[in-house]
Design a protein around this motif. Structure first.
Motif, PDB file in Angstrom:
ATOM      1  N   GLN A  73       0.910  -1.237  -0.024  1.00 26.97           N
ATOM      2  CA  GLN A  73      -0.178  -0.183  -0.008  1.00 26.97           C
ATOM      3  C   GLN A  73       0.980   1.286  -0.012  1.00 26.97           C
ATOM      4  OE1 GLN A  73      -2.583  -0.066   2.960  1.00 26.97           O
ATOM      5  NE2 GLN A  73      -3.733   2.128   2.618  1.00 26.97           N
ATOM      6  N   ASN A  74       1.924   1.217   0.596  1.00 29.99           N
ATOM      7  CA  ASN A  74       2.781   2.351   0.814  1.00 29.99           C
ATOM      8  C   ASN A  74       3.420   2.625  -0.371  1.00 29.99           C
ATOM      9  OD1 ASN A  74       2.309   2.747   3.497  1.00 29.99           O
ATOM     10  ND2 ASN A  74       4.251   1.642   4.295  1.00 29.99           N
ATOM     11  N   LEU A  75       4.045   1.465  -0.962  1.00 27.18           N
ATOM     12  CA  LEU A  75       4.790   1.541  -2.362  1.00 27.18           C
ATOM     13  C   LEU A  75       3.769   2.268  -3.457  1.00 27.18           C
ATOM     14  CD1 LEU A  75       6.651  -1.527  -2.400  1.00 27.18           C
ATOM     15  CD2 LEU A  75       7.824   0.827  -2.450  1.00 27.18           C
ATOM     16  N   ARG A  76       2.404   1.770  -3.615  1.00 27.51           N
ATOM     17  CA  ARG A  76       1.578   2.259  -4.475  1.00 27.51           C
ATOM     18  C   ARG A  76       1.195   3.553  -4.155  1.00 27.51           C
ATOM     19  NH1 ARG A  76      -2.518  -3.117  -4.410  1.00 27.51           N
ATOM     20  NH2 ARG A  76      -1.461  -4.354  -6.135  1.00 27.51           N
ATOM     21  N   GLU A  77       1.076   4.022  -3.094  1.00 28.57           N
ATOM     22  CA  GLU A  77       0.852   5.388  -2.734  1.00 28.57           C
ATOM     23  C   GLU A  77       2.126   6.251  -3.396  1.00 28.57           C
ATOM     24  OE1 GLU A  77      -1.077   8.957  -1.560  1.00 28.57           O
ATOM     25  OE2 GLU A  77      -1.870   6.746  -1.653  1.00 28.57           O
ATOM     26  N   GLN A  78       3.220   5.753  -3.048  1.00 29.70           N
ATOM     27  CA  GLN A  78       4.403   6.529  -3.727  1.00 29.70           C
ATOM     28  C   GLN A  78       4.279   6.474  -5.351  1.00 29.70           C
ATOM     29  OE1 GLN A  78       8.048   4.943  -2.281  1.00 29.70           O
ATOM     30  NE2 GLN A  78       7.317   4.996  -0.211  1.00 29.70           N
ATOM     31  N   VAL A  79       3.868   5.609  -5.808  1.00 29.36           N
ATOM     32  CA  VAL A  79       3.865   5.669  -7.192  1.00 29.36           C
ATOM     33  C   VAL A  79       2.624   6.655  -7.520  1.00 29.36           C
ATOM     34  CG1 VAL A  79       3.205   4.154  -9.189  1.00 29.36           C
ATOM     35  CG2 VAL A  79       4.635   3.239  -7.642  1.00 29.36           C
ATOM     36  N   ARG A  80       1.754   6.704  -6.965  1.00 26.83           N
ATOM     37  CA  ARG A  80       0.463   7.498  -7.240  1.00 26.83           C
ATOM     38  C   ARG A  80       0.981   9.034  -7.120  1.00 26.83           C
ATOM     39  NH1 ARG A  80      -2.875  10.759  -5.123  1.00 26.83           N
ATOM     40  NH2 ARG A  80      -2.475  10.172  -3.030  1.00 26.83           N
ATOM     41  N   THR A  81       1.626   9.433  -6.090  1.00 26.30           N
ATOM     42  CA  THR A  81       2.251  10.668  -5.732  1.00 26.30           C
ATOM     43  C   THR A  81       3.106  10.915  -6.699  1.00 26.30           C
ATOM     44  OG1 THR A  81       1.810  10.384  -3.321  1.00 26.30           O
ATOM     45  CG2 THR A  81       3.276  12.107  -3.966  1.00 26.30           C
ATOM     46  N   LYS A  82       4.019  10.300  -7.226  1.00 24.42           N
ATOM     47  CA  LYS A  82       5.121  10.438  -8.178  1.00 24.42           C
ATOM     48  C   LYS A  82       4.514  10.730  -9.564  1.00 24.42           C
ATOM     49  CE  LYS A  82       8.956   8.524  -5.667  1.00 24.42           C
ATOM     50  NZ  LYS A  82      10.008   7.682  -5.750  1.00 24.42           N
ATOM     51  N   ASN A  83       3.655   9.934  -9.927  1.00 25.58           N
ATOM     52  CA  ASN A  83       2.758  10.164 -11.162  1.00 25.58           C
ATOM     53  C   ASN A  83       2.134  11.574 -11.240  1.00 25.58           C
ATOM     54  OD1 ASN A  83       3.434   7.791 -12.738  1.00 25.58           O
ATOM     55  ND2 ASN A  83       1.945   6.548 -11.739  1.00 25.58           N
ATOM     56  N   GLU A  84       1.371  11.816 -10.024  1.00 22.24           N
ATOM     57  CA  GLU A  84       0.819  13.171  -9.716  1.00 22.24           C
ATOM     58  C   GLU A  84       1.807  14.249 -10.139  1.00 22.24           C
ATOM     59  OE1 GLU A  84      -1.302  13.340  -6.245  1.00 22.24           O
ATOM     60  OE2 GLU A  84      -2.860  11.897  -7.083  1.00 22.24           O
ATOM     61  N   LEU A  85       2.996  14.257  -9.377  1.00 23.58           N
ATOM     62  CA  LEU A  85       3.938  15.214  -9.789  1.00 23.58           C
ATOM     63  C   LEU A  85       4.665  15.205 -11.220  1.00 23.58           C
ATOM     64  CD1 LEU A  85       5.985  14.744  -6.397  1.00 23.58           C
ATOM     65  CD2 LEU A  85       4.674  16.714  -7.228  1.00 23.58           C
ATOM     66  N   LEU A  86       4.589  14.077 -11.541  1.00 25.18           N
ATOM     67  CA  LEU A  86       5.137  14.031 -12.902  1.00 25.18           C
ATOM     68  C   LEU A  86       4.010  14.824 -14.074  1.00 25.18           C
ATOM     69  CD1 LEU A  86       7.270  12.987 -15.119  1.00 25.18           C
ATOM     70  CD2 LEU A  86       5.947  10.853 -15.247  1.00 25.18           C
ATOM     71  N   GLN A  87       2.749  14.402 -13.877  1.00 24.77           N
ATOM     72  CA  GLN A  87       1.844  15.169 -14.817  1.00 24.77           C
ATOM     73  C   GLN A  87       1.845  16.596 -14.360  1.00 24.77           C
ATOM     74  OE1 GLN A  87       0.108  13.924 -17.132  1.00 24.77           O
ATOM     75  NE2 GLN A  87       1.237  12.030 -16.741  1.00 24.77           N
TER      76      GLN A  87
END
Length: 100
Positions: A73-87
């Motif tokens: 769950q923590n790793l998925r949250e990190q991926v989601r946050t990084k994708n948002e920042l990238l966008q």
């Protein structure tokens, strides 16, 4: 920061996990009333010990399923946050190269 991961050793060949050939040898020795049965039994015992060592040295063996789910769950949250920042950064048009 997450701990650095050590390179994983190469997995042993599939045959190293099979106990069936040793069990077959034990049965053959017993059918022949051979004295080799004790040697083959020791080989089987040694193989069980090797497999126990291998299993206990596997990465993550001491992590409970709940802890694994939390890590996932923590790793998925990190991926989601990084994708948002990238966008967000992409939308700022900072990466466009001016045409000359």
């Amino acid at each position: 920061p997450p701990a650095e991961q050590k390179p994983q050793p190469l997995p042993p060949a599939q045959e190293e996990f099979s106990f069936l050939p040793l069990v077959h040898d034990i049965i053959k020795c017993m059918d022949k009333d051979s004295q080799d049965v004790h040697q083959v039994l020791n080989e089987l015992k040694n193989k069980f010990q090797e497999m126990r060592k291998l299993i206990s040295s596997m990465p993550g063996i001491g992590v409970s399923p709940e802890q694994q789910q939390q890590q996932l769950q923590n790793l998925r949250e990190q991926v989601r946050t990084k994708n948002e920042l990238l966008q967000k950064y992409k939308s700022l048009c900072m990466f466009e190269i001016p045409k000359e």
